[in-house]
Design a protein around this motif. Structure first.
Motif, short mmCIF file in Angstrom:
data_model
loop_
_atom_site.label_atom_id
_atom_site.label_comp_id
_atom_site.label_asym_id
_atom_site.label_seq_id
_atom_site.Cartn_x
_atom_site.Cartn_y
_atom_site.Cartn_z
N VAL A 87 -0.19 10.44 -7.52
CA VAL A 87 -1.33 9.61 -7.94
C VAL A 87 -1.50 9.66 -9.45
O VAL A 87 -1.69 8.63 -10.10
CB VAL A 87 -2.63 10.04 -7.22
CG1 VAL A 87 -3.85 9.40 -7.87
CG2 VAL A 87 -2.57 9.70 -5.76
N GLU B 150 1.39 7.77 -11.07
CA GLU B 150 1.22 6.33 -10.86
C GLU B 150 0.06 5.77 -11.69
O GLU B 150 0.12 4.63 -12.16
CB GLU B 150 1.01 6.02 -9.39
CG GLU B 150 2.25 6.18 -8.53
CD GLU B 150 3.29 5.12 -8.81
OE1 GLU B 150 2.98 4.05 -9.37
OE2 GLU B 150 4.45 5.38 -8.47
N THR B 151 -0.99 6.55 -11.87
CA THR B 151 -2.12 6.11 -12.68
C THR B 151 -1.69 5.98 -14.15
O THR B 151 -2.00 4.97 -14.80
CB THR B 151 -3.30 7.09 -12.54
OG1 THR B 151 -3.68 7.14 -11.16
CG2 THR B 151 -4.48 6.66 -13.39
N GLY C 280 0.40 2.99 -14.41
CA GLY C 280 -0.43 1.78 -14.37
C GLY C 280 -1.11 1.48 -15.69
O GLY C 280 -1.21 0.32 -16.10
N ARG D 279 2.71 -6.41 -12.14
CA ARG D 279 2.42 -5.62 -10.93
C ARG D 279 3.64 -5.56 -10.03
O ARG D 279 3.92 -4.54 -9.41
CB ARG D 279 1.22 -6.18 -10.18
CG ARG D 279 -0.08 -5.86 -10.90
CD ARG D 279 -1.30 -6.27 -10.10
NE ARG D 279 -1.59 -7.69 -10.36
CZ ARG D 279 -1.97 -8.55 -9.43
NH1 ARG D 279 -2.10 -8.19 -8.18
NH2 ARG D 279 -2.22 -9.80 -9.77
N MET E 193 -2.97 7.25 -0.04
CA MET E 193 -2.77 6.28 -1.13
C MET E 193 -3.57 5.00 -0.86
O MET E 193 -4.20 4.47 -1.78
CB MET E 193 -1.30 5.96 -1.31
CG MET E 193 -1.01 5.19 -2.58
SD MET E 193 -1.40 6.11 -4.09
CE MET E 193 -0.02 7.23 -4.16
N GLU F 187 -6.41 3.66 -3.31
CA GLU F 187 -6.30 2.35 -3.96
C GLU F 187 -7.46 1.43 -3.59
O GLU F 187 -7.99 0.72 -4.45
CB GLU F 187 -4.97 1.69 -3.61
CG GLU F 187 -3.82 2.40 -4.27
CD GLU F 187 -2.59 1.53 -4.39
OE1 GLU F 187 -2.68 0.32 -4.12
OE2 GLU F 187 -1.56 2.08 -4.77
N GLY G 172 -10.15 0.25 -6.27
CA GLY G 172 -10.32 -1.19 -6.45
C GLY G 172 -11.76 -1.62 -6.27
O GLY G 172 -12.29 -2.44 -7.04
N LEU H 20 -7.57 -7.21 -3.98
CA LEU H 20 -7.12 -5.91 -3.47
C LEU H 20 -5.87 -6.06 -2.59
O LEU H 20 -4.97 -5.23 -2.64
CB LEU H 20 -8.22 -5.24 -2.65
CG LEU H 20 -9.31 -4.53 -3.44
CD1 LEU H 20 -10.42 -4.08 -2.50
CD2 LEU H 20 -8.76 -3.36 -4.21
N MET I 20 3.79 -4.45 -2.84
CA MET I 20 3.17 -3.16 -2.58
C MET I 20 3.50 -2.61 -1.20
O MET I 20 3.63 -1.41 -1.02
CB MET I 20 1.65 -3.25 -2.74
CG MET I 20 0.99 -1.90 -2.79
SD MET I 20 1.43 -0.94 -4.24
CE MET I 20 0.33 -1.66 -5.42
#
Length: 131
Positions: free
Chosen positions: A15, A18-19, A22, A39, A80, A84, A88, A98, A110
């Motif tokens: 996480v 990935e953050t 992002g 994305r 996850m 998410e 969101g 979303l 995704m």
């Protein structure tokens, strides 16, 4: 017996990675190619990040069977998705936004990323083992 603290710790590392990914995507890639293509690319890059983390953590997790590996993958996917969707909602994203990334017909990747996350403990264990 599975070590749940380690399983959660590795998910947390995913996480965080990935953050960070992002944030860099938003700052560097979105201005160049646009939001949705960024994305899409992000799912591919994120999948590589997840796979690397899974490979590096495979011995530490010590998941000794395919069943354990897939069970952990299932848990990671559930965590996850929860993360998410909650994030969101906190960011004020619409329901449509979303789930836009999960619509493969419209080009959302995704779901493929979640499939890789599900398989990551298994793939990490297989790729970590010496030939």
């Amino acid at each position: 017996m599975m070590n749940w603290k380690r399983i959660f710790a590795v998910w947390l590392i995913i996480v965080i990675a990935e953050t960070i990914h992002g944030v860099f995507r938003q700052l560097l890639i979105v201005p160049l190619i646009g939001d949705f293509p960024a994305r899409q690319l992000g799912v591919l890059v994120g999948s590589v990040i997840i796979l690397i983390i899974a490979i590096l953590s495979a011995r530490w997790l010590a998941l000794n069977s395919i069943r354990q590996q897939l069970w952990v993958g299932t848990i990671w996917v559930a965590l996850m998705l929860s993360f998410e969707i909650t994030l969101g909602m906190m960011l004020g994203l619409s329901r449509e936004r979303l789930f836009e990334d999960y619509n493969i017909i419209e080009g959302g990747f995704m779901g493929l990323g979640l499939l890789l996350l599900f398989l990551a403990p298994y793939l990490g264990a297989r790729l970590r083992r010496p030939a």
